[in-house]
Design an enzyme around this catalytic site. Structure first.
Site, short mmCIF file in Angstrom:
data_model
loop_
_atom_site.label_atom_id
_atom_site.label_comp_id
_atom_site.label_asym_id
_atom_site.label_seq_id
_atom_site.Cartn_x
_atom_site.Cartn_y
_atom_site.Cartn_z
N ASP A 82 0.83 -1.21 0.00
CA ASP A 82 0.00 0.00 0.00
C ASP A 82 0.87 1.26 0.00
OD1 ASP A 82 -2.65 -0.95 -0.02
OD2 ASP A 82 -2.54 -1.46 2.10
N ARG A 150 -6.73 10.01 1.00
CA ARG A 150 -6.30 8.97 0.06
C ARG A 150 -6.90 9.19 -1.33
NH1 ARG A 150 -7.97 3.48 2.68
NH2 ARG A 150 -6.47 2.59 1.18
N LYS A 180 -8.08 1.04 -7.01
CA LYS A 180 -8.99 0.60 -5.93
C LYS A 180 -9.83 1.79 -5.46
CE LYS A 180 -5.43 1.27 -2.37
NZ LYS A 180 -4.49 0.61 -1.45
N HIS A 181 -10.96 1.57 -4.80
CA HIS A 181 -11.63 0.36 -4.36
C HIS A 181 -12.93 0.28 -5.16
CE1 HIS A 181 -9.22 1.97 -1.01
NE2 HIS A 181 -9.01 0.71 -0.66
N HIS A 193 -13.60 -1.98 6.69
CA HIS A 193 -12.85 -2.73 7.71
C HIS A 193 -13.78 -3.15 8.85
CE1 HIS A 193 -9.60 -0.53 5.65
NE2 HIS A 193 -8.85 -1.54 5.99
N ASP A 265 -10.52 -6.87 -2.15
CA ASP A 265 -9.98 -6.30 -0.93
C ASP A 265 -9.94 -7.43 0.08
OD1 ASP A 265 -8.96 -4.45 0.86
OD2 ASP A 265 -10.56 -2.99 0.56
#
Length: 533
Positions: A82, A150, A180-181, A193, A265
């Site tokens: 990452d 991000r 991503k994502h 998460h 993911d």
């Protein structure tokens, strides 16, 4: 037989399925992965700061993996990291730059291409061959807890341009790129998460906004796309994207024309673990169109059971094929795609090459400089006045800045410290104060610093910091807020007249913000977001 068929013909069903897994392991040696490589023909590894904190440690790890591959006559592992700016690996030595949101301030995308070329060069020198970036998510929901800095911003056309530039930059650095994502994590209120977020938008809305940067990345030749565990009920009302054949086959493969590797993911994230049995999720993912399954969060629970979990999922897929629940043709199609990709992209790659830290840090500092904006107001006389510097973030907020799993920013130093140190170098009268030691400000400025860091499965606590800024903005007219973070918190501070935003909590952005505040360099005139003034 062609070279792809020749390679696959050597493998058992177990070895073919093993080639479709990207697994994580704790520790800094390759020994932990030996069984997975030797017996199961592992396809790839997700590696984090937990596996290597320095380039030297990365060389030891990756050369150890190389030796195991050679010993057992295996294809290269896909070694993904990452290194995406706001999140990073080898942090402390590697050049992370300011992160995507700061890069997205500039109208020109050359800074983004240069920064991602640096990522490619450095990670390839460390022995990695794949960067799990760029994030192509559009910040359509400023309250999204996991994307934030991000993302390249909240304007789809601009995010698209920078996403394409990032892919091209990585390819200039001769490394594999992963967008991503998919189909987009920027318009969620939740963090995958922890849970399955829901984005209730029509396909037309998604195409115009969330999907546009992914299409730009595909058009730029991106090698992999990582899915998100998000529910899009107007496309598929029963399965999140990772498990949805409608989203992966009809949209991504069919409508968008992506022919590369689709990776999930992490299947150990809360969105999957809390709603599906691991083997059921793996079978659904393969049926949906996933090419490689990633399990990158094995030690969320800080246990040693990660290997058992990995083996159970692999054997679950083997059983599903043997019982007819999963057609072996699904496995074969995915393996052919993976082998073709590795022969074309990974086998020819040159690793461990030298590079110049000094040159790369110049690229990063220039990128950070271009991300600093006077969001409101703007002062020219700060250098001539006494400055009283206050960190709005309490010490307690920094407790989880370094994630024990090695995932995330991996930044040991608070952004405030870097800002304070640079300000002290450049200004003769700069005093650090607290809310309890505020002087009588007859002259000078009270400079209040805020910061935020996107953390996996956690929050960087900002409640007290926001309350502090709100209070001080009402009490002091000579106040300047310096946001070492995204600009969205400015919406909560209507009384702040002078707001300087770095769009990043990285050290180089803190340095750039200090220089702009003191008029040592010009502020940028660009914008990465559209809803803040």
């Amino acid at each position: 037989m062609n070279p792809i068929e020749q390679q696959i013909a050597k493998w058992s069903l177990k070895e073919k399925i093993g080639q479709l897994f990207i697994l994580a392991f704790p520790g800094k040696t390759a020994d932990t992965a030996a069984q997975m490589i030797a017996e199961y023909n592992l396809g790839g590894c997700y590696l984090s700061q937990d596996n290597a904190e320095t380039f030297e440690e990365a060389h030891v790890l990756n050369k150890g993996l190389d030796a195991l591959l050679k010993q057992h006559d295996r294809l290269p592992l896909l070694l993904g990291v990452d290194q995406e700016g706001a999140w990073g690996v080898l942090v402390g030595e590697s050049t992370t730059g300011p992160g995507n949101l700061a890069l997205g301030v500039a109208e020109e995308v050359s800074g983004t291409a240069n920064m991602y070329r640096v990522f490619g060069e450095e990670m390839r020198s460390a022995g990695f061959n794949c960067i799990l970036g760029p994030c192509c998510d559009v910040n359509l929901n400023p309250a999204s807890p996991i994307i934030d800095t991000r993302s390249f911003g909240d304007v789809p056309s601009k995010v698209s341009a920078h996403s394409a530039a990032a892919v091209k930059g990585l390819h200039q650095g001769d490394i594999v790129a992963c967008a991503k994502h998919f189909p987009g994590h920027g318009d969620t209120h939740g963090d995958t998460h922890r849970e399955i977020p829901r984005v209730d938008k029509s396909y037309d809305e998604l195409k115009a906004n969330d999907l546009a940067p992914f299409q730009a990345a595909i058009d730029a030749g991106v090698d992999l796309i990582m899915t998100s565990h998000i529910l899009y009920p107007q496309l598929d009302d029963s399965a999140p994207a990772t498990l949805s054949p409608v989203i992966l086959q009809n949209v991504l493969r069919g409508d968008m024309g992506f022919e590369g590797i689709i990776i999930s993911d992490s299947m150990n994230m809360g969105a999957i673990q809390n709603h599906y049995q691991p083997v059921d999720a793996a079978v659904k993912a393969m049926k949906a169109g996933i090419t490689m399954i990633m399990l990158s969060e094995e030690h969320y629970d800080h246990s040693d059971a990660y290997l058992d979990k990995q083996l159970a999922m692999i054997h679950g897929l083997i059983d599903a094929v043997e019982t007819g629940e999963l057609a072996e043709s699904v496995i074969d199609d995915a393996v052919k795609r993976v082998v073709a990709f590795k022969l074309a992209k990974l086998v020819p790659q040159t690793l461990y090459q030298p590079f110049s830290f000094a040159e790369n840090r110049e690229v990063a500092q220039q990128a950070a400089n271009e991300g600093v904006v006077w969001l409101r107001g703007g002062l020219k006389d700060v250098a001539d006045k006494p400055l009283y510097l206050l960190n709005a973030t309490p010490k307690s907020s920094y407790h989880n800045l370094m994630n024990p799993r090695g995932i995330g920013p991996n930044q040991a130093q608070p952004a405030f410290d870097a800002f304070r140190d640079e300000l002290a170098k450049l200004h003769t009268h700069c005093q650090v104060v607290t809310k309890d030691t505020l002087p009588n400000l007859d002259d000078g400025y009270l400079v209040v610093v805020t910061e935020n860091h996107p953390l996996p499965g956690e929050d960087f606590d900002q409640v007290e910091a926001k309350q502090t800024v709100q209070q001080l903005s009402r009490d002091f007219s000579n106040l300047v807020v310096v946001g070492l973070r995204s600009p969205y918190d400015a919406l909560e501070y209507p009384d702040v007249v002078n707001y300087l935003c770095a769009h990043s909590p990285r050290p180089e952005s803190a340095v750039a913000a200090a220089r702009v505040l003191l008029s040592k360099q010009a502020a940028s005139t660009g914008v990465a977001v559209s809803r803040v003034n």
